[in-house]
Design a protein around this motif. Sequence first.
Motif, mmCIF file in Angstrom:
data_model
loop_
_atom_site.group_PDB
_atom_site.id
_atom_site.type_symbol
_atom_site.label_atom_id
_atom_site.label_comp_id
_atom_site.label_asym_id
_atom_site.label_seq_id
_atom_site.Cartn_x
_atom_site.Cartn_y
_atom_site.Cartn_z
ATOM 1 N N ILE A 1 34.390 33.266 44.342
ATOM 2 C CA ILE A 1 34.251 33.930 45.643
ATOM 3 C C ILE A 1 33.602 35.305 45.501
ATOM 4 C CG2 ILE A 1 35.460 34.749 47.688
ATOM 5 C CD1 ILE A 1 35.354 31.673 47.307
ATOM 6 N N VAL A 2 33.957 36.050 44.472
ATOM 7 C CA VAL A 2 33.338 37.367 44.281
ATOM 8 C C VAL A 2 31.815 37.264 44.222
ATOM 9 C CG1 VAL A 2 33.051 39.268 42.640
ATOM 10 C CG2 VAL A 2 35.353 38.544 43.323
ATOM 11 N N PRO A 3 31.214 36.325 43.471
ATOM 12 C CA PRO A 3 29.746 36.211 43.507
ATOM 13 C C PRO A 3 29.198 35.904 44.894
ATOM 14 C CG PRO A 3 30.630 35.052 41.593
ATOM 15 C CD PRO A 3 31.807 35.432 42.449
ATOM 16 N N ARG A 4 29.927 35.110 45.671
ATOM 17 C CA ARG A 4 29.476 34.797 47.034
ATOM 18 C C ARG A 4 29.550 36.025 47.926
ATOM 19 N NH1 ARG A 4 32.416 29.141 48.451
ATOM 20 N NH2 ARG A 4 31.382 29.513 50.475
ATOM 21 N N LEU A 5 30.563 36.852 47.733
ATOM 22 C CA LEU A 5 30.638 38.098 48.493
ATOM 23 C C LEU A 5 29.461 39.008 48.154
ATOM 24 C CD1 LEU A 5 34.475 38.811 48.242
ATOM 25 C CD2 LEU A 5 33.216 38.188 50.315
ATOM 26 N N ARG A 6 29.135 39.091 46.862
ATOM 27 C CA ARG A 6 27.989 39.915 46.468
ATOM 28 C C ARG A 6 26.700 39.416 47.117
ATOM 29 N NH1 ARG A 6 30.033 39.776 40.405
ATOM 30 N NH2 ARG A 6 31.300 41.691 40.336
ATOM 31 N N LEU A 7 26.513 38.089 47.120
ATOM 32 C CA LEU A 7 25.317 37.523 47.753
ATOM 33 C C LEU A 7 25.290 37.799 49.256
ATOM 34 C CD1 LEU A 7 25.054 34.077 45.933
ATOM 35 C CD2 LEU A 7 23.449 35.989 45.761
ATOM 36 N N GLU B 1 33.133 47.934 47.215
ATOM 37 C CA GLU B 1 34.003 47.288 48.209
ATOM 38 C C GLU B 1 34.840 46.182 47.570
ATOM 39 O OE1 GLU B 1 31.071 48.091 52.063
ATOM 40 O OE2 GLU B 1 30.736 46.381 50.720
ATOM 41 N N ILE B 2 34.267 45.448 46.637
ATOM 42 C CA ILE B 2 35.030 44.419 45.928
ATOM 43 C C ILE B 2 36.138 45.072 45.114
ATOM 44 C CG2 ILE B 2 34.894 42.713 44.067
ATOM 45 C CD1 ILE B 2 32.058 42.033 45.209
ATOM 46 N N ASP B 3 35.843 46.191 44.466
ATOM 47 C CA ASP B 3 36.859 46.915 43.710
ATOM 48 C C ASP B 3 37.980 47.393 44.624
ATOM 49 O OD1 ASP B 3 37.757 48.216 41.192
ATOM 50 O OD2 ASP B 3 37.394 50.063 42.317
#
Length: 353
Positions: free
Chosen positions: A321-327, A334-336
């Motif tokens: 999910i984290v890679p999808r959020l970045r995309l 914000e992820i941190d």
Amino acid sequence: MSAGARRAEPQVQTVTGPIAASALGNTLIHEHLMVNLRCYWSPSDDPEIAFLPLAPERLGRIKANPFGVRDNLLIDEPPVMAGELRRYREAGGATIVDATPPGLGRDVRVLEWLAAQTGLNLIAGCGYYIKETHPPGTGSRSVDDLAAEMINDITVGMDGTDLRAGVIGEIGMGTFPMDPVERKVLRAAAIAQQETGCAIIAHSAPGDESPFEVLGVLAEAGADLTRVVQSHLDDRFRTDIDKYRRVADMGANLGMDTFGRHLYYQGRRRQLPTDDVRVSAIVSLIEAELVDHIFPAQDICFKHELGTYGGHGYDHFIRRIVPRLRLSGVSAREIDRILRLNPARVLSGHAAE
């Protein structure tokens, strides 16, 4: 405090002792390790497999009827769990909040063992889940008596040990309006929070009205809603940003905690959202300047959700999910915040860096 003296760093209680909030690292705020969900067992969902063990050839049917298979509702294999948690750590995870109170399968000695085996920070919950999991006699106990039990779990130790809880919850509501005994437990949680300063993790009943009833009862009982995570809102609200904002305006936090769960709940006649919907909701919440209120997790509690049995596992959010959020344009900062800083703040009561 003398001039120049440093204030003690905020602490969070894990099953193996207190640690600095800044040491929590990436944290999932709502998961289950040893857990028993047989309070929800519905053998009529698929009678042919109701008593059969989970197996690859039945995985599709089990996912279609997760409450119908008795074996699917019990996770109680510590060596399997150790492997699951190691994969989470290898993905970059550091802390898991085990929001499993008594009556839902909490096993504090296993949590202690898992922490030693995996090197993870494991935070245990206390209190009570929905009415069907309460021990006999709960209905006749006073609010103060229930609160005293939670306070003891937090300040002395759980289940006759010296292993202490670090959160209150998940405190569960099975219906809307809530049952009187569940209201009593919720009020007791507010008292325990006032006494100990612990965060509360609250489970609302299905639908989009129960979360507001839960928060109203907590507020009336004196809880600090800035230290409350209202769970499962990704399911309850989907992409309705106005409802999320209502929760945030009350001061509470948004549990976006069913990532990886793509199921149809036959008993509720409800299809859960996809991860596409959940990612879209988080992106919209960040755009609405609500990043400080977002708490992602997966709420793993079915056996079929473990990687060992063909599921997405505890590492799903970080790995996929984290890679999808970045995309989708979500920044590293914000992820941190949603994975590290927000949990550290709510669990300790102080901002972390």
